[in-house]
Design a protein around this motif. Structure first.
Motif, PDB file in Angstrom:
ATOM      1  N   GLN A  58      50.782  45.507 -13.293  1.00 36.32           N
ATOM      2  CA  GLN A  58      50.701  44.396 -12.367  1.00 36.32           C
ATOM      3  C   GLN A  58      50.220  44.868 -11.008  1.00 36.32           C
ATOM      4  O   GLN A  58      50.597  45.935 -10.542  1.00 36.32           O
ATOM      5  CB  GLN A  58      52.074  43.747 -12.231  1.00 36.32           C
ATOM      6  CG  GLN A  58      52.555  43.180 -13.541  1.00 36.32           C
ATOM      7  CD  GLN A  58      54.076  43.179 -13.642  1.00 36.32           C
ATOM      8  OE1 GLN A  58      54.768  43.618 -12.756  1.00 36.32           O
ATOM      9  NE2 GLN A  58      54.560  42.676 -14.741  1.00 36.32           N
ATOM     10  N   VAL A  59      49.397  44.040 -10.392  1.00 33.92           N
ATOM     11  CA  VAL A  59      48.903  44.283  -9.043  1.00 33.92           C
ATOM     12  C   VAL A  59      49.309  43.077  -8.212  1.00 33.92           C
ATOM     13  O   VAL A  59      49.009  41.941  -8.561  1.00 33.92           O
ATOM     14  CB  VAL A  59      47.364  44.429  -9.028  1.00 33.92           C
ATOM     15  CG1 VAL A  59      46.869  44.643  -7.605  1.00 33.92           C
ATOM     16  CG2 VAL A  59      46.917  45.558  -9.942  1.00 33.92           C
ATOM     17  N   GLY A  70      45.291  36.640  -5.829  1.00 33.74           N
ATOM     18  CA  GLY A  70      45.296  36.853  -7.269  1.00 33.74           C
ATOM     19  C   GLY A  70      44.497  38.101  -7.591  1.00 33.74           C
ATOM     20  O   GLY A  70      43.513  38.412  -6.926  1.00 33.74           O
ATOM     21  N   ALA A  71      44.925  38.833  -8.616  1.00 32.30           N
ATOM     22  CA  ALA A  71      44.267  40.084  -8.980  1.00 32.30           C
ATOM     23  C   ALA A  71      43.921  40.085 -10.462  1.00 32.30           C
ATOM     24  O   ALA A  71      44.738  39.698 -11.295  1.00 32.30           O
ATOM     25  CB  ALA A  71      45.179  41.262  -8.654  1.00 32.30           C
ATOM     26  N   SER A  72      42.698  40.527 -10.770  1.00 30.02           N
ATOM     27  CA  SER A  72      42.303  40.677 -12.170  1.00 30.02           C
ATOM     28  C   SER A  72      41.387  41.891 -12.311  1.00 30.02           C
ATOM     29  O   SER A  72      40.565  42.170 -11.436  1.00 30.02           O
ATOM     30  CB  SER A  72      41.628  39.414 -12.700  1.00 30.02           C
ATOM     31  OG  SER A  72      40.494  39.107 -11.936  1.00 30.02           O
ATOM     32  N   LEU A 107      51.375  50.856 -14.489  1.00 31.53           N
ATOM     33  CA  LEU A 107      49.961  51.173 -14.661  1.00 31.53           C
ATOM     34  C   LEU A 107      49.642  52.011 -15.888  1.00 31.53           C
ATOM     35  O   LEU A 107      48.564  51.895 -16.455  1.00 31.53           O
ATOM     36  CB  LEU A 107      49.444  51.938 -13.437  1.00 31.53           C
ATOM     37  CG  LEU A 107      49.459  51.201 -12.115  1.00 31.53           C
ATOM     38  CD1 LEU A 107      48.965  52.123 -11.022  1.00 31.53           C
ATOM     39  CD2 LEU A 107      48.603  49.958 -12.196  1.00 31.53           C
ATOM     40  N   ASP A 108      50.549  52.866 -16.265  1.00 32.18           N
ATOM     41  CA  ASP A 108      50.282  53.884 -17.278  1.00 32.18           C
ATOM     42  C   ASP A 108      50.907  53.473 -18.610  1.00 32.18           C
ATOM     43  O   ASP A 108      52.103  53.662 -18.818  1.00 32.18           O
ATOM     44  CB  ASP A 108      50.879  55.205 -16.786  1.00 32.18           C
ATOM     45  CG  ASP A 108      50.498  56.395 -17.623  1.00 32.18           C
ATOM     46  OD1 ASP A 108      49.553  56.310 -18.422  1.00 32.18           O
ATOM     47  OD2 ASP A 108      51.155  57.436 -17.457  1.00 32.18           O
ATOM     48  N   GLY A 115      55.713  53.407 -11.630  1.00 24.13           N
ATOM     49  CA  GLY A 115      55.863  52.872 -10.276  1.00 24.13           C
ATOM     50  C   GLY A 115      57.193  52.158 -10.099  1.00 24.13           C
ATOM     51  O   GLY A 115      58.121  52.397 -10.848  1.00 24.13           O
ATOM     52  N   PRO A 116      57.273  51.288  -9.142  1.00 25.00           N
ATOM     53  CA  PRO A 116      56.167  50.732  -8.371  1.00 25.00           C
ATOM     54  C   PRO A 116      55.637  51.693  -7.313  1.00 25.00           C
ATOM     55  O   PRO A 116      56.365  52.534  -6.799  1.00 25.00           O
ATOM     56  CB  PRO A 116      56.772  49.495  -7.719  1.00 25.00           C
ATOM     57  CG  PRO A 116      58.209  49.831  -7.563  1.00 25.00           C
ATOM     58  CD  PRO A 116      58.553  50.700  -8.744  1.00 25.00           C
TER      59      PRO A 116
END
Length: 128
Positions: A58-59, A70-72, A107-108, A115-116
């Protein structure tokens, strides 16, 4: 409908970031922000030992004026322990914003860089 995300005619400027968060197993690095008239593109890297399996997670992005974005995922490439990716942020960053918060988590996939990871990015004044 095909969108052109990185069009020279809409390019407003580049904000170098150059920040990293390190762990014993790797690093998460924010490299830069590309500003466009209708969006922003955030480029980041994930470095870790072993094979890279890409990124997930998630970003979350917000600014000092209360705006959120919003992030994609736009682009991703992985090889030999590193992944580089570009994330589209919409709408375009508020020109009056002076700071941006970025929170990356999970992320991984299956790895240890969950994270975060939180970053603070200073934004230049418009026209600077």
């Amino acid at each position: 409908v095909r969108r052109i995300v990185r069009a020279l005619t809409g390019f407003l400027g580049l904000v170098p970031v150059g920040q990293a968060r390190l762990t014993t197993d790797g690093a998460v690095c924010l490299w830069c922000l590309e500003r466009y008239t209708d969006r922003t593109v955030l480029t980041l890297g994930v470095l870790r030992g072993g094979d890279s399996e890409g990124v997930e997670g998630q970003v979350r992005v917000w600014d000092d004026r209360g705006g959120s974005y919003g992030a994609s995922l736009l682009h991703e490439t992985s090889r030999d322990g590193w992944t580089e990716c570009s994330v589209e942020l919409v709408p375009a960053l508020d020109p009056a914003a002076r700071a941006l918060g970025v929170r990356l988590s999970g992320l991984d996939p299956g790895g240890t860089l969950q994270g975060p990871f939180v970053f603070g990015v200073q934004l230049p004044e418009a026209g600077a």
